[in-house]
Write an enzyme that holds these catalytic residues in place. Structure first.
Site, short mmCIF file in Angstrom:
data_model
loop_
_atom_site.label_atom_id
_atom_site.label_comp_id
_atom_site.label_asym_id
_atom_site.label_seq_id
_atom_site.Cartn_x
_atom_site.Cartn_y
_atom_site.Cartn_z
N CYS A 78 0.85 -1.05 -0.06
CA CYS A 78 0.12 0.04 0.08
C CYS A 78 0.88 1.22 -0.10
O CYS A 78 1.26 1.63 -1.18
CB CYS A 78 -0.91 0.08 1.18
SG CYS A 78 -2.38 0.97 0.80
N ARG A 105 -2.77 7.25 -6.33
CA ARG A 105 -3.40 7.18 -4.92
C ARG A 105 -4.71 7.36 -4.38
O ARG A 105 -5.42 7.92 -5.43
CB ARG A 105 -2.50 8.43 -4.00
CG ARG A 105 -1.19 8.15 -3.98
CD ARG A 105 -0.43 9.45 -3.11
NE ARG A 105 -0.85 9.37 -1.88
CZ ARG A 105 -1.11 10.48 -1.08
NH1 ARG A 105 -0.55 11.75 -1.37
NH2 ARG A 105 -1.29 10.24 0.05
N ILE A 132 -7.08 -0.73 2.04
CA ILE A 132 -7.46 0.58 2.82
C ILE A 132 -6.97 1.71 2.25
O ILE A 132 -5.78 2.02 2.10
CB ILE A 132 -6.70 0.29 4.29
CG1 ILE A 132 -7.13 -1.00 4.94
CG2 ILE A 132 -7.21 1.45 5.26
CD1 ILE A 132 -6.45 -1.56 6.38
N ARG A 133 -7.83 2.49 1.86
CA ARG A 133 -7.67 3.77 1.03
C ARG A 133 -6.46 3.44 0.10
O ARG A 133 -5.46 4.11 0.02
CB ARG A 133 -7.18 5.07 1.98
CG ARG A 133 -8.45 5.19 2.99
CD ARG A 133 -8.44 6.55 3.43
NE ARG A 133 -6.91 7.26 4.26
CZ ARG A 133 -6.32 7.95 3.62
NH1 ARG A 133 -6.50 8.50 2.34
NH2 ARG A 133 -5.37 8.28 4.20
N HIS A 168 -3.20 -5.41 1.86
CA HIS A 168 -2.42 -5.71 3.00
C HIS A 168 -2.68 -7.09 3.57
O HIS A 168 -3.33 -7.53 4.31
CB HIS A 168 -3.12 -4.84 4.22
CG HIS A 168 -2.93 -3.39 4.17
ND1 HIS A 168 -2.10 -2.70 4.63
CD2 HIS A 168 -3.64 -2.46 3.26
CE1 HIS A 168 -2.15 -1.43 4.41
NE2 HIS A 168 -2.99 -1.39 3.76
N GLU A 170 -0.47 -8.43 5.52
CA GLU A 170 -0.29 -8.60 7.03
C GLU A 170 -1.57 -8.42 7.85
O GLU A 170 -1.47 -8.72 9.06
CB GLU A 170 0.69 -7.63 7.33
CG GLU A 170 0.31 -5.98 7.57
CD GLU A 170 -0.27 -5.42 6.32
OE1 GLU A 170 0.14 -6.14 5.11
OE2 GLU A 170 -0.49 -4.35 6.18
N1 GLN Z 1 -3.76 6.38 1.26
C1 GLN Z 1 -2.41 5.97 1.63
C2 GLN Z 1 -1.15 7.07 1.05
O1 GLN Z 1 -1.53 7.64 -0.08
C3 GLN Z 1 -2.02 4.73 1.38
C4 GLN Z 1 -3.07 3.80 2.32
C5 GLN Z 1 -2.48 2.66 3.13
O2 GLN Z 1 -1.23 2.33 3.10
N2 GLN Z 1 -3.46 1.67 3.62
O3 GLN Z 1 -0.14 6.76 1.53
#
Ligand code: GLN
Length: 198
Positions: A78, A105, A132-133, A168, A170
């Site tokens: 991520c 991103r 996650i995002r 992720h 992990e």
């Molecule tokens: N949105 C985060 C970024 O731009 C990454 C999100 C994450 O690592 N879960 O750095």
């Protein structure tokens, strides 16, 4: 074998727990001499802009970048993937820029951008994927191998010594990706080492 886990911010503890479950010794990287004698490095999720600033202010940025360029195996998840990417949209910036891909991103939106599904990652079937995002990869360079796609978006790649994932592993109980990474570390360490002067 010793694996370094960048531990400045974000989800580094979960990676540590995964490696400990596999019986591998690891070190949390917070200062330059934590990088001594590591055989591989994990760049965890979190906030890439914050991580990049901390890397620079702690004088870790250039040493890690050159170790990756010299072949240190890296597993990046991520925000870690964003740190590795050669191009980042919409920011038009870059950090380590060791991985020839373009990432977008927060590609799934900021609020609704977290979800779970399952998919194939390389040879691994039905892998639980937690986003996650997350970013996804919009372009890849030559010799970049696609490991995983979800809804026609690239979410996992491998390039030489670098594995970059938008999700992720992990945060699940499935240790197969960490095991694959350890295999990569072993294979690299079997190659004859070039003497490092200075
Ligand atoms: N949105 C985060 C970024 O731009 C990454 C999100 C994450 O690592 N879960 O750095």
């Amino acid at each position: 074998m010793k694996i370094g886990i960048l531990a400045l911010q974000g989800a580094f503890l979960e990676h540590k727990q995964a490696l400990e479950r596999l019986g591998v010794s690891c070190i949390e990287i917070r200062k330059k001499n934590d990088l001594d004698y590591i055989d591989g490095i994990i760049l965890p999720g979190g906030e890439s802009t914050v991580q990049s600033k901390l890397l620079r202010s702690l004088d870790l940025f250039t040493p890690i970048q050159s170790m990756i360029n010299q072949g240190l195996p890296v597993l990046a998840t991520c925000a870690g993937l964003i740190l590795l990417a050669q191009n980042i949209t919409p920011d038009q910036t870059h950090h380590f820029a060791t991985l020839p891909v373009t990432v977008k991103r927060n590609a799934y939106g900021r609020q609704l951008g977290s979800f779970s599904t399952t998919g194939t990652v390389g040879d691994l079937k039905e892998f639980p994927l937690t986003f996650i995002r997350a970013p996804y990869i919009t372009q890849i360079g030559e010799d970049v191998e696609i490991l995983s796609t979800i809804d026609q978006k690239i979410v996992g790649v491998k390039y030489k010594n670098q594995i970059g994932l938008a999700f992720h592993p992990e945060m699940t109980d499935d240790l197969r990706i960490h095991k694959e990474f350890l295999k990569l570390v072993e294979n690299v360490n079997e190659l004859p080492k070039v003497a490092c002067v200075g």
